[in-house]
Design a protein around this motif. Sequence first.
Motif, PDB file in Angstrom:
ATOM      1  N   GLY A  62      26.025  -2.631 -17.288  1.00  0.00           N
ATOM      2  CA  GLY A  62      25.762  -2.423 -15.866  1.00  0.00           C
ATOM      3  C   GLY A  62      24.856  -1.235 -15.613  1.00  0.00           C
ATOM      4  N   VAL A  63      25.094  -0.136 -16.329  1.00  0.00           N
ATOM      5  CA  VAL A  63      24.269   1.057 -16.151  1.00  0.00           C
ATOM      6  C   VAL A  63      22.839   0.784 -16.594  1.00  0.00           C
ATOM      7  N   LEU A  64      22.684   0.085 -17.720  1.00  0.00           N
ATOM      8  CA  LEU A  64      21.334  -0.249 -18.192  1.00  0.00           C
ATOM      9  C   LEU A  64      20.614  -1.162 -17.213  1.00  0.00           C
ATOM     10  N   LEU A  65      21.362  -2.054 -16.585  1.00  0.00           N
ATOM     11  CA  LEU A  65      20.745  -2.946 -15.615  1.00  0.00           C
ATOM     12  C   LEU A  65      20.314  -2.184 -14.372  1.00  0.00           C
ATOM     13  N   VAL A  66      21.107  -1.205 -13.948  1.00  0.00           N
ATOM     14  CA  VAL A  66      20.705  -0.353 -12.825  1.00  0.00           C
ATOM     15  C   VAL A  66      19.400   0.358 -13.155  1.00  0.00           C
ATOM     16  N   PHE A  67      19.312   0.893 -14.357  1.00  0.00           N
ATOM     17  CA  PHE A  67      18.095   1.582 -14.800  1.00  0.00           C
ATOM     18  C   PHE A  67      16.888   0.646 -14.778  1.00  0.00           C
TER      19      PHE A  67
END
Length: 215
Positions: A62-67
């Motif tokens: 999820g964090v990588l997708l936000v980035f």
Amino acid sequence: MTWQDVAAAAGRVPPETTQQAVGYPALFVLVALGALVPVIPTGALVSTAAVVAFHQRSLPFGVLLVFAVAALAAFTGDVALYWLGRRGVRSRGGSRWLEALRARAAPERLEQARTRLDEHGVLVLVVSRLLPAGRIPVMLACLLAQWPLRRFARGDAPACLAWAATYGLIGILGGSLFAEPWKGVALAVGLTLLISAGPSLWRRIRRPRRPARPR
């Protein structure tokens, strides 16, 4: 399959999946719009999204997708704004987008941006994305220097990646310090606002006061 089956299936969808389906497109639209119309606190949006993603079960995906979404949206907005600005440079009467850029760039900051652009080239684009109110003067300097869109895009891509990573890390910091997501969001938003407003406040504090005129 009846409509009751469809409704039951929809009810079994996890709330987290529903939030992601709505949240990531909304993040993209808001960040891209904020790049076009620089009044939306896009850094705070990215940090908030990173906090929420940090507390979800899809960590670290999820964090990588936000980035990724934030970087792509910022790049899309920057390129669109630069393209609109180039249309204004080429036309005789200019355009409202070019005039809006000029209005947001103080003459002294524009002159500094043009000097640094001549000295350091594409590297200035990366730094400008990380500095509060630094993006518009450098973009305008690129327009006045008649950089082609392709050259601007090559420099803006790493700038957007660095920007998304910076505000994403602020969100991760807020999410890791507190178990409750709202506390992490509050810390992340506070930090991003401090980063945005801090330099201008510091310049005002250090600005010498004019002596009062004798009556």
